[in-house]
Design a protein around this motif. Structure first.
Motif, PDB file in Angstrom:
ATOM      1  N   ALA A 129       0.834  -1.203   0.000  1.00  0.00           N
ATOM      2  CA  ALA A 129       0.000   0.000   0.000  1.00  0.00           C
ATOM      3  C   ALA A 129       0.869   1.253   0.000  1.00  0.00           C
ATOM      4  N   SER A 130       1.934   1.252   0.810  1.00  0.00           N
ATOM      5  CA  SER A 130       2.813   2.438   0.876  1.00  0.00           C
ATOM      6  C   SER A 130       3.549   2.671  -0.441  1.00  0.00           C
ATOM      7  N   GLN A 131       3.715   1.603  -1.241  1.00  0.00           N
ATOM      8  CA  GLN A 131       4.381   1.713  -2.535  1.00  0.00           C
ATOM      9  C   GLN A 131       3.406   1.975  -3.678  1.00  0.00           C
ATOM     10  N   GLY A 132       2.124   2.064  -3.371  1.00  0.00           N
ATOM     11  CA  GLY A 132       1.118   2.335  -4.389  1.00  0.00           C
ATOM     12  C   GLY A 132       0.792   1.139  -5.270  1.00  0.00           C
ATOM     13  N   TYR A 179      -8.493  -3.956   0.193  1.00  0.00           N
ATOM     14  CA  TYR A 179      -7.396  -3.646  -0.718  1.00  0.00           C
ATOM     15  C   TYR A 179      -7.744  -4.112  -2.118  1.00  0.00           C
ATOM     16  N   ALA A 180      -7.318  -3.325  -3.087  1.00  0.00           N
ATOM     17  CA  ALA A 180      -7.434  -3.694  -4.499  1.00  0.00           C
ATOM     18  C   ALA A 180      -6.080  -3.446  -5.148  1.00  0.00           C
ATOM     19  N   ILE A 181      -5.719  -4.288  -6.073  1.00  0.00           N
ATOM     20  CA  ILE A 181      -4.442  -4.153  -6.759  1.00  0.00           C
ATOM     21  C   ILE A 181      -4.544  -3.001  -7.770  1.00  0.00           C
ATOM     22  N   THR A 182      -3.515  -2.168  -7.840  1.00  0.00           N
ATOM     23  CA  THR A 182      -3.467  -1.072  -8.804  1.00  0.00           C
ATOM     24  C   THR A 182      -2.839  -1.575 -10.104  1.00  0.00           C
ATOM     25  N   GLU A 183      -2.839  -0.739 -11.123  1.00  0.00           N
ATOM     26  CA  GLU A 183      -2.193  -1.122 -12.386  1.00  0.00           C
ATOM     27  C   GLU A 183      -0.702  -1.356 -12.160  1.00  0.00           C
ATOM     28  N   GLU A 184      -0.065  -0.495 -11.355  1.00  0.00           N
ATOM     29  CA  GLU A 184       1.353  -0.696 -11.030  1.00  0.00           C
ATOM     30  C   GLU A 184       1.550  -2.001 -10.261  1.00  0.00           C
ATOM     31  N   GLY A 185       0.601  -2.312  -9.395  1.00  0.00           N
ATOM     32  CA  GLY A 185       0.651  -3.561  -8.642  1.00  0.00           C
ATOM     33  C   GLY A 185       0.507  -4.770  -9.540  1.00  0.00           C
TER      34      GLY A 185
END
Length: 185
Positions: A51-54, A74-80
């Motif tokens: 989360a802290s890394q976006g 929590y949901a995964i981001t595109e960067e994730g």
């Protein structure tokens, strides 16, 4: 590379959105503790770090049926998702048992041909390791542990098994076993 990081991102990629407890429950139901050293504390630490890394996005749950404070989902981001694929690809080439196990758990998120190529890279590396290990000198009364015939034999046996199991997995992929992302409707 961390197996916990890959497992948490993979669980979120599979679920879409989840509480930390939901990720924990997935890993428990998959018995991930038997094929990795991931413990409950490392799951929650990975969630905070991601989360802290976006790489994942926290939000408050709007579950009005639950008494008490809202839970974080929590949901995964595109960067994730990109990091997940990068970790997954690295894991499938890895010679470390825990990492490749985590990679196999999520290999269906890759196209079949890509997963096979990565496992072929792993197989080449494993074979090179076995060849090297077979050249190590041993001594009946070893001067140091690296020359102990039983220890060298253990290493060779471990890597021989890794070669055989990777060959078996590759054969399964080539014969059409499993369903990969490029084959889903």
């Amino acid at each position: 590379m961390s197996a916990a990081r890959l497992l948490v991102l993979g669980a979120l990629a599979r679920r879409g959105i989840a509480h930390g407890y939901g990720v924990h429950q997935d890993l428990v139901s998959w018995r991930a503790d038997t094929w990795t050293s991931v413990k409950p504390g490392s799951i929650y630490h990975a969630l905070e770090k991601l989360a802290s890394q976006g790489l994942i996005e926290p939000s408050s749950s709007e579950d009005s049926t639950k008494l008490g404070p809202a839970r974080t989902e929590y949901a995964i981001t595109e960067e994730g998702r990109q990091e997940f694929i990068r970790l997954l690809e690295a894991a499938l080439k890895n010679n470390d048992f825990q990492m490749v196990a985590a990679g196999i758990a999520f290999m269906e998120f890759l196209p079949r041909a890509r997963a096979a190529r990565l496992l072929e890279e792993r197989l080449d590396s494993l074979r090179a390791t076995v060849s090297f290990l077979r050249t190590l000198p041993t001594q009946p009364i070893p001067a140091d542990p690296s020359k102990h015939p039983e220890l060298v034999g253990l290493w060779v046996g471990y890597f021989d098994y890794a070669v055989a199991s990777t060959e078996s997995l590759l054969q399964a992929l080539r014969s059409g076993s499993y369903l990969f992302i490029d084959e889903q409707k």
